[in-house]
Design a protein around this motif. Structure first.
Motif, PDB file in Angstrom:
ATOM      1  N   HIS A 174      37.190  55.767  34.819  1.00  0.00           N
ATOM      2  CA  HIS A 174      36.713  54.383  34.722  1.00  0.00           C
ATOM      3  C   HIS A 174      37.126  53.800  33.384  1.00  0.00           C
ATOM      4  O   HIS A 174      37.099  54.485  32.352  1.00  0.00           O
ATOM      5  CB  HIS A 174      35.186  54.328  34.848  1.00  0.00           C
ATOM      6  CG  HIS A 174      34.600  52.978  34.549  1.00  0.00           C
ATOM      7  ND1 HIS A 174      34.831  51.881  35.344  1.00  0.00           N
ATOM      8  CD2 HIS A 174      33.803  52.551  33.526  1.00  0.00           C
ATOM      9  CE1 HIS A 174      34.191  50.836  34.842  1.00  0.00           C
ATOM     10  NE2 HIS A 174      33.570  51.216  33.745  1.00  0.00           N
ATOM     11  N   LEU A 175      37.492  52.516  33.401  1.00  0.00           N
ATOM     12  CA  LEU A 175      37.853  51.804  32.178  1.00  0.00           C
ATOM     13  C   LEU A 175      36.806  50.764  31.837  1.00  0.00           C
ATOM     14  O   LEU A 175      36.550  49.847  32.620  1.00  0.00           O
ATOM     15  CB  LEU A 175      39.206  51.099  32.335  1.00  0.00           C
ATOM     16  CG  LEU A 175      39.644  50.286  31.116  1.00  0.00           C
ATOM     17  CD1 LEU A 175      39.953  51.197  29.931  1.00  0.00           C
ATOM     18  CD2 LEU A 175      40.851  49.414  31.434  1.00  0.00           C
ATOM     19  N   ASP A 176      36.186  50.933  30.666  1.00  0.00           N
ATOM     20  CA  ASP A 176      35.382  49.862  30.083  1.00  0.00           C
ATOM     21  C   ASP A 176      36.370  48.922  29.402  1.00  0.00           C
ATOM     22  O   ASP A 176      36.729  49.100  28.242  1.00  0.00           O
ATOM     23  CB  ASP A 176      34.375  50.439  29.080  1.00  0.00           C
ATOM     24  CG  ASP A 176      33.617  49.351  28.331  1.00  0.00           C
ATOM     25  OD1 ASP A 176      33.806  48.156  28.645  1.00  0.00           O
ATOM     26  OD2 ASP A 176      32.838  49.699  27.424  1.00  0.00           O
ATOM     27  N   GLY A 177      36.820  47.933  30.161  1.00  0.00           N
ATOM     28  CA  GLY A 177      37.828  47.001  29.642  1.00  0.00           C
ATOM     29  C   GLY A 177      37.206  45.733  29.106  1.00  0.00           C
ATOM     30  O   GLY A 177      37.664  44.627  29.422  1.00  0.00           O
ATOM     31  N   ALA A 178      36.179  45.895  28.284  1.00  0.00           N
ATOM     32  CA  ALA A 178      35.474  44.723  27.745  1.00  0.00           C
ATOM     33  C   ALA A 178      36.439  43.754  27.076  1.00  0.00           C
ATOM     34  O   ALA A 178      36.302  42.533  27.206  1.00  0.00           O
ATOM     35  CB  ALA A 178      34.397  45.166  26.761  1.00  0.00           C
ATOM     36  N   ARG A 179      37.424  44.296  26.359  1.00  0.00           N
ATOM     37  CA  ARG A 179      38.420  43.446  25.695  1.00  0.00           C
ATOM     38  C   ARG A 179      39.826  43.820  26.168  1.00  0.00           C
ATOM     39  O   ARG A 179      40.770  43.867  25.379  1.00  0.00           O
ATOM     40  CB  ARG A 179      38.285  43.579  24.172  1.00  0.00           C
ATOM     41  CG  ARG A 179      36.955  43.040  23.635  1.00  0.00           C
ATOM     42  CD  ARG A 179      36.869  43.126  22.111  1.00  0.00           C
ATOM     43  NE  ARG A 179      35.651  42.484  21.612  1.00  0.00           N
ATOM     44  CZ  ARG A 179      34.488  43.097  21.430  1.00  0.00           C
ATOM     45  NH1 ARG A 179      34.365  44.395  21.728  1.00  0.00           N
ATOM     46  NH2 ARG A 179      33.445  42.445  20.983  1.00  0.00           N
ATOM     47  N   ILE A 180      39.964  44.044  27.471  1.00  0.00           N
ATOM     48  CA  ILE A 180      41.243  44.485  28.016  1.00  0.00           C
ATOM     49  C   ILE A 180      42.349  43.463  27.764  1.00  0.00           C
ATOM     50  O   ILE A 180      43.514  43.834  27.533  1.00  0.00           O
ATOM     51  CB  ILE A 180      41.118  44.788  29.525  1.00  0.00           C
ATOM     52  CG1 ILE A 180      42.423  45.352  30.086  1.00  0.00           C
ATOM     53  CG2 ILE A 180      40.685  43.570  30.313  1.00  0.00           C
ATOM     54  CD1 ILE A 180      42.889  46.623  29.437  1.00  0.00           C
ATOM     55  N   PHE A 181      42.030  42.177  27.786  1.00  0.00           N
ATOM     56  CA  PHE A 181      43.078  41.183  27.573  1.00  0.00           C
ATOM     57  C   PHE A 181      43.556  41.170  26.125  1.00  0.00           C
ATOM     58  O   PHE A 181      44.715  40.836  25.849  1.00  0.00           O
ATOM     59  CB  PHE A 181      42.604  39.800  28.024  1.00  0.00           C
ATOM     60  CG  PHE A 181      42.556  39.664  29.523  1.00  0.00           C
ATOM     61  CD1 PHE A 181      43.720  39.537  30.260  1.00  0.00           C
ATOM     62  CD2 PHE A 181      41.341  39.691  30.189  1.00  0.00           C
ATOM     63  CE1 PHE A 181      43.684  39.426  31.640  1.00  0.00           C
ATOM     64  CE2 PHE A 181      41.291  39.580  31.567  1.00  0.00           C
ATOM     65  CZ  PHE A 181      42.465  39.451  32.305  1.00  0.00           C
ATOM     66  N   ASN A 182      42.685  41.549  25.189  1.00  0.00           N
ATOM     67  CA  ASN A 182      43.142  41.744  23.814  1.00  0.00           C
ATOM     68  C   ASN A 182      44.130  42.893  23.736  1.00  0.00           C
ATOM     69  O   ASN A 182      45.148  42.818  23.031  1.00  0.00           O
ATOM     70  CB  ASN A 182      41.960  42.012  22.888  1.00  0.00           C
ATOM     71  CG  ASN A 182      41.074  40.806  22.699  1.00  0.00           C
ATOM     72  OD1 ASN A 182      40.085  40.653  23.401  1.00  0.00           O
ATOM     73  ND2 ASN A 182      41.420  39.930  21.765  1.00  0.00           N
ATOM     74  N   ALA A 183      43.837  43.972  24.470  1.00  0.00           N
ATOM     75  CA  ALA A 183      44.750  45.121  24.492  1.00  0.00           C
ATOM     76  C   ALA A 183      46.085  44.731  25.098  1.00  0.00           C
ATOM     77  O   ALA A 183      47.160  45.107  24.580  1.00  0.00           O
ATOM     78  CB  ALA A 183      44.129  46.271  25.275  1.00  0.00           C
ATOM     79  N   LEU A 184      46.072  43.973  26.183  1.00  0.00           N
ATOM     80  CA  LEU A 184      47.318  43.544  26.818  1.00  0.00           C
ATOM     81  C   LEU A 184      48.130  42.644  25.887  1.00  0.00           C
ATOM     82  O   LEU A 184      49.361  42.756  25.821  1.00  0.00           O
ATOM     83  CB  LEU A 184      47.007  42.813  28.125  1.00  0.00           C
ATOM     84  CG  LEU A 184      46.422  43.676  29.254  1.00  0.00           C
ATOM     85  CD1 LEU A 184      45.931  42.803  30.390  1.00  0.00           C
ATOM     86  CD2 LEU A 184      47.447  44.680  29.752  1.00  0.00           C
ATOM     87  N   ALA A 185      47.444  41.778  25.158  1.00  0.00           N
ATOM     88  CA  ALA A 185      48.146  40.901  24.216  1.00  0.00           C
ATOM     89  C   ALA A 185      48.795  41.701  23.093  1.00  0.00           C
ATOM     90  O   ALA A 185      49.878  41.348  22.605  1.00  0.00           O
ATOM     91  CB  ALA A 185      47.176  39.874  23.643  1.00  0.00           C
ATOM     92  N   ALA A 186      48.145  42.785  22.692  1.00  0.00           N
ATOM     93  CA  ALA A 186      48.672  43.597  21.581  1.00  0.00           C
ATOM     94  C   ALA A 186      49.791  44.527  22.019  1.00  0.00           C
ATOM     95  O   ALA A 186      50.757  44.748  21.276  1.00  0.00           O
ATOM     96  CB  ALA A 186      47.536  44.408  20.953  1.00  0.00           C
ATOM     97  N   THR A 187      49.684  45.100  23.215  1.00  0.00           N
ATOM     98  CA  THR A 187      50.658  46.119  23.655  1.00  0.00           C
ATOM     99  C   THR A 187      51.823  45.533  24.440  1.00  0.00           C
ATOM    100  O   THR A 187      52.893  46.153  24.514  1.00  0.00           O
ATOM    101  CB  THR A 187      49.982  47.174  24.547  1.00  0.00           C
ATOM    102  OG1 THR A 187      49.484  46.537  25.732  1.00  0.00           O
ATOM    103  CG2 THR A 187      48.831  47.858  23.802  1.00  0.00           C
ATOM    104  N   GLY A 188      51.616  44.367  25.046  1.00  0.00           N
ATOM    105  CA  GLY A 188      52.648  43.800  25.907  1.00  0.00           C
ATOM    106  C   GLY A 188      52.670  44.415  27.297  1.00  0.00           C
ATOM    107  O   GLY A 188      53.549  44.099  28.107  1.00  0.00           O
ATOM    108  N   ASP A 189      51.710  45.301  27.601  1.00  0.00           N
ATOM    109  CA  ASP A 189      51.619  45.873  28.942  1.00  0.00           C
ATOM    110  C   ASP A 189      51.215  44.798  29.950  1.00  0.00           C
ATOM    111  O   ASP A 189      50.697  43.741  29.585  1.00  0.00           O
ATOM    112  CB  ASP A 189      50.598  47.014  28.972  1.00  0.00           C
ATOM    113  CG  ASP A 189      51.068  48.248  28.208  1.00  0.00           C
ATOM    114  OD1 ASP A 189      52.288  48.475  28.145  1.00  0.00           O
ATOM    115  OD2 ASP A 189      50.206  48.977  27.674  1.00  0.00           O
ATOM    116  N   GLU A 190      51.445  45.084  31.233  1.00  0.00           N
ATOM    117  CA  GLU A 190      51.131  44.146  32.299  1.00  0.00           C
ATOM    118  C   GLU A 190      49.835  44.551  32.996  1.00  0.00           C
ATOM    119  O   GLU A 190      49.624  45.724  33.307  1.00  0.00           O
ATOM    120  CB  GLU A 190      52.268  44.098  33.325  1.00  0.00           C
ATOM    121  CG  GLU A 190      53.600  43.628  32.750  1.00  0.00           C
ATOM    122  CD  GLU A 190      53.596  42.153  32.398  1.00  0.00           C
ATOM    123  OE1 GLU A 190      52.761  41.412  32.973  1.00  0.00           O
ATOM    124  OE2 GLU A 190      54.413  41.740  31.566  1.00  0.00           O
ATOM    125  N   ALA A 191      48.984  43.565  33.286  1.00  0.00           N
ATOM    126  CA  ALA A 191      47.695  43.843  33.921  1.00  0.00           C
ATOM    127  C   ALA A 191      47.872  44.528  35.270  1.00  0.00           C
ATOM    128  O   ALA A 191      47.105  45.435  35.616  1.00  0.00           O
ATOM    129  CB  ALA A 191      46.904  42.544  34.082  1.00  0.00           C
TER     130      ALA A 191
END
Length: 340
Positions: free
Chosen positions: A169-186
């Protein structure tokens, strides 16, 4: 200074005029009867975005996390997570209370786990041991100063969980911050997780709400657990509309928050009362002052109109968000430089 500048959390934001307008004109119905089309639109939107089958709108990230853990465990099971994890530190012992499961706490680097850390902690089948059933990751790591996983780090953990028969399970509370930093795709995330919790009221600026993603079977079970938790809402589309607006308008600008956080970190690193600044990856700044002086330093900032918080006796946290403007950052830097 006439205006308070609030860095306590990215949860302190207020809805914009555009968001309020979207809420005002939302089409709503009774969501417990599956009649709120705006709630359904939000759930479907995020499920598609993360390449998962279904979603469930809930009042909070704590609820989505706790529902997921209850879905993926049985009493006397054990959950593996980092010792800094939100599900352990900030959810009121909910794993024990709701799921009757124990915890195996690991010590990752700023909260980041690896297969090498996890594998030795998976229990063998033994009458004396709880059954290891679930691994929980957090992205970004709150107590790790916003440190984030990339998908290249998640993939081998997923592979290990598959080999060991564990849910993840992923606690992605700030997942969009992570995506913005890594450049990964949702859309790449869905293949790696059985459950994903996404918070809309942190960096994205919605007033309330989180969505749990999973397959249809998991979400059907989760919906019944949500009802038992008291989380079944009626005309919740007014809140869901804020979430849809946030997803459509407030993701790209997260990079501005990251830039602001790094700018503040540079100023703090040059200040003689700051002993250490944790490297900034996203929108959270952690810095250390002399032991026992964190609360006093926070009070000094407050007297200058800057709100922030302590994480322990020597560490202070600043969180940037959409209500922090470049002018506010400049003003804060001046206060940082002259604070005594």
């Amino acid at each position: 200074m006439n205006k308070i500048i609030d860095f306590r959390s990215d949860t302190v934001t207020k809805p914009s005029e555009g968001m309020l307008d979207a809420m005002l004109h939302a089409k709503v119905g009774d969501d417990v009867y599956n009649e709120d089309e705006t709630v359904q639109a939000l759930e479907q939107k995020l499920a598609r975005q993360f390449n998962m089958e279904a979603g469930l709108f809930c009042p909070s990230g704590t609820m989505t996390n706790q529902i997921a853990i209850k879905c993926f465990t049985q009493p006397m099971d054990e959950v593996i997570c980092d010792q800094t994890a939100h599900v352990y530190r900030y959810e009121v012992g909910g794993i024990a209370y709701h799921s009757s499961a124990s915890l195996r706490l690991l010590h990752g680097e700023r909260g980041i786990l690896t297969p090498e850390l996890i594998e030795p902690e998976v229990n063998d089948e033994n009458i004396h041991y709880p059954n290891t059933s679930l691994v929980v990751l957090e992205n970004t790591v709150n107590k790790g100063g916003g440190k984030c996983y990339s998908l290249s780090q998640i993939a081998p953990i997923h592979h290990l969980c598959n080999l060991k028969g564990l849910k993840i399970h992923l606690d992605g509370a700030r997942i969009f911050n992570a995506l913005a930093a890594t450049g990964d795709e949702a859309h790449q995330y869905g293949q790696y997780f059985d459950g994903i919790s996404i918070c809309l009221s942190k960096g994205l600026g919605a007033p309330v709400g989180s969505v749990l993603l999973g397959n249809k079977e998991t979400i059907a079970k989760a919906k019944k657990i949500r009802k038992a938790f008291g989380g079944g809402m009626r005309q919740a589309g007014f809140l869901a509309a804020a979430g849809i607006y946030a997803l459509d308008n407030n993701i790209e600008r997260l990079k501005d928050d990251h830039h602001h956080a790094k700018t503040l970190a540079y100023a703090l690193a040059e200040s003689n009362y700051v002993h250490h600044v944790v490297p900034v990856e996203t929108n959270i700044v952690l810095f250390e002052v002399a032991k026992g002086y964190a609360a006093k330093t926070v009070q000094k900032f407050k007297e200058k109109g800057i709100l922030c918080s302590t994480t322990n006796h020597s560490t202070i946290r600043l969180v940037t968000h959409l209500d922090i403007s470049p002018a506010m950052v400049d003003e804060t830097i001046e206060i940082i430089r002259h604070l005594k």
